[in-house]
Design an enzyme around this catalytic site. Structure first.
Site, PDB file in Angstrom:
ATOM      1  N   ARG A   1       1.085  -1.310   0.348  1.00 37.59           N
ATOM      2  CA  ARG A   1       0.588   0.238  -0.583  1.00 37.59           C
ATOM      3  C   ARG A   1       1.247   1.891  -0.306  1.00 37.59           C
ATOM      4  O   ARG A   1       2.037   0.901   0.557  1.00 37.59           O
ATOM      5  CB  ARG A   1      -0.842   0.321   1.510  1.00 37.59           C
ATOM      6  CG  ARG A   1      -0.244   0.164   2.241  1.00 37.59           C
ATOM      7  CD  ARG A   1      -0.906   0.252   3.643  1.00 37.59           C
ATOM      8  NE  ARG A   1      -1.496  -1.278   3.719  1.00 37.59           N
ATOM      9  CZ  ARG A   1      -2.396  -1.065   4.888  1.00 37.59           C
ATOM     10  NH1 ARG A   1      -3.159   0.230   5.460  1.00 37.59           N
ATOM     11  NH2 ARG A   1      -3.637  -2.539   5.098  1.00 37.59           N
TER      12      ARG A   1
ATOM     13  N   ASP B   1       0.804   5.736   0.771  1.00 39.37           N
ATOM     14  CA  ASP B   1      -0.278   6.536   1.291  1.00 39.37           C
ATOM     15  C   ASP B   1      -0.705   7.499   0.580  1.00 39.37           C
ATOM     16  O   ASP B   1      -0.295   7.613  -0.462  1.00 39.37           O
ATOM     17  CB  ASP B   1      -0.219   7.164   2.627  1.00 39.37           C
ATOM     18  CG  ASP B   1       0.592   6.335   3.649  1.00 39.37           C
ATOM     19  OD1 ASP B   1      -0.510   4.798   4.213  1.00 39.37           O
ATOM     20  OD2 ASP B   1       1.740   6.077   4.968  1.00 39.37           O
TER      21      ASP B   1
ATOM     22  N   TYR C   1      12.079   2.956  -2.547  1.00 34.41           N
ATOM     23  CA  TYR C   1      11.977   4.132  -2.715  1.00 34.41           C
ATOM     24  C   TYR C   1      12.981   5.088  -2.578  1.00 34.41           C
ATOM     25  O   TYR C   1      13.999   5.432  -2.219  1.00 34.41           O
ATOM     26  CB  TYR C   1      10.985   4.461  -0.787  1.00 34.41           C
ATOM     27  CG  TYR C   1       9.529   3.286  -0.971  1.00 34.41           C
ATOM     28  CD1 TYR C   1       8.901   3.844  -1.254  1.00 34.41           C
ATOM     29  CD2 TYR C   1       9.538   2.191  -0.225  1.00 34.41           C
ATOM     30  CE1 TYR C   1       7.015   3.534  -0.799  1.00 34.41           C
ATOM     31  CE2 TYR C   1       8.384   2.040   0.167  1.00 34.41           C
ATOM     32  CZ  TYR C   1       7.077   2.483   0.231  1.00 34.41           C
ATOM     33  OH  TYR C   1       6.126   1.527  -0.255  1.00 34.41           O
TER      34      TYR C   1
ATOM     35  N   ARG D   1       8.912   7.937   5.381  1.00 30.82           N
ATOM     36  CA  ARG D   1       8.778   9.302   5.371  1.00 30.82           C
ATOM     37  C   ARG D   1       8.820   9.727   7.245  1.00 30.82           C
ATOM     38  O   ARG D   1       9.746  10.766   7.164  1.00 30.82           O
ATOM     39  CB  ARG D   1       6.920   9.072   5.571  1.00 30.82           C
ATOM     40  CG  ARG D   1       6.619   9.316   4.114  1.00 30.82           C
ATOM     41  CD  ARG D   1       5.166   9.663   4.138  1.00 30.82           C
ATOM     42  NE  ARG D   1       4.536  11.188   4.302  1.00 30.82           N
ATOM     43  CZ  ARG D   1       3.483  10.901   5.054  1.00 30.82           C
ATOM     44  NH1 ARG D   1       2.652  10.079   4.166  1.00 30.82           N
ATOM     45  NH2 ARG D   1       2.993  12.073   5.315  1.00 30.82           N
TER      46      ARG D   1
END
Length: 250
Positions: free
Chosen positions: A49, A51, A109, A194
């Protein structure tokens, strides 16, 4: 038959990947497009998933369907039907037990930071005007390799069974006109990247030390870590699978 679909999306307009009530998501839009073209209800299962507002340069999902004889043609028709922010790269058959989420062995990422105001990055990167010590940030990033439990960087009240992750790469690099943090691991917790970036930026700004990073991780307390950075700078760039999962695909 089971198929993998590889696609990308710009996340600004979407409430993340996973379907939600009363919110538009990438999964919802993709499922509706597939269902329309294949003329039967299609439900995709994503590799993970993302965000609200997070982007994906490479994402995978799997779905069940009758034999698709012209896969390239379906890709073309999907791209014509989907909004500009979502693009399908390929669709290919896999074994019946292949799973887009559980069989993924590695994810990467990137987080983009710009240090000069730039209108072309307003929706693509996080703007920070104060100077950053990239060397210190990389020293802080190197600490991540010493640990497996990253509960301190996980979103609170999550339903995960384990906070263990194996980080294989974590580095800050200046690339052209932006500062890019690249992180690779076998899995990630919700909000993890993050929160890590927010913590390391505080190291680069002199608000935290490398020793602080160790203390934060050992605390297993999300409130001890830095503030999560905005979603607009985060990109899922790669999802890797074992070769045998993709063996049917040329």
């Amino acid at each position: 038959m089971r198929y993998f679909i590889q696609f990308s999306y710009f996340g600004k307009l979407y409430h993340g990947w996973q379907k939600q009530p009363n919110a538009i998501t990438v999964q919802q839009v993709l499922d509706e497009a597939l269902s329309t073209l294949l003329r039967r209800p299609i439900e995709t299962v994503g590799a993970g998933r993302t965000d609200t507002g997070v982007h994906a340069k490479q994402m995978f999902a799997h779905f069940e369907a009758e034999t698709i004889k012209k896969q390239a043609n379906l890709v073309y028709r999907l791209n014509a039907l989907l909004p500009e922010a979502i693009a399908v790269g390929q669709i290919f058959e896999v074994s019946d037990n292949a799973h887009a989420r559980f069989d993924a062995v590695q994810r990467t990422y990137e987080y983009w930071v710009v240090q000069e105001k730039n209108p072309f990055y307003s929706d693509h990167a996080h703007y920070i005007k104060h100077p950053l010590d990239v060397q210190r940030m990389n020293e802080g990033a190197a600490v991540l390799f010493e640990y497996k439990d990253f509960e301190c960087f996980s979103k609170s009240n999550t339903d995960v069974k384990t906070y263990l992750c194996t980080i294989k790469k974590a580095v800050w690099e200046v690339k052209s006109d932006k500062l890019v943090f690249t992180i690779t691991a076998d899995r990630f917790l919700r909000n993890m990247v993050r929160a890590i970036v927010g913590t390391l930026l505080e190291v680069g700004h002199g608000k935290r030390t490398v020793v602080d990073v160790k203390r934060i991780i050992n605390s297993k307390d999300r409130s001890q870590a830095g503030t999560s950075v905005p979603a607009k700078g985060l990109y899922l760039t790669s999802v890797r699978y074992p070769d045998e999962i993709l063996e049917k695909h040329g």
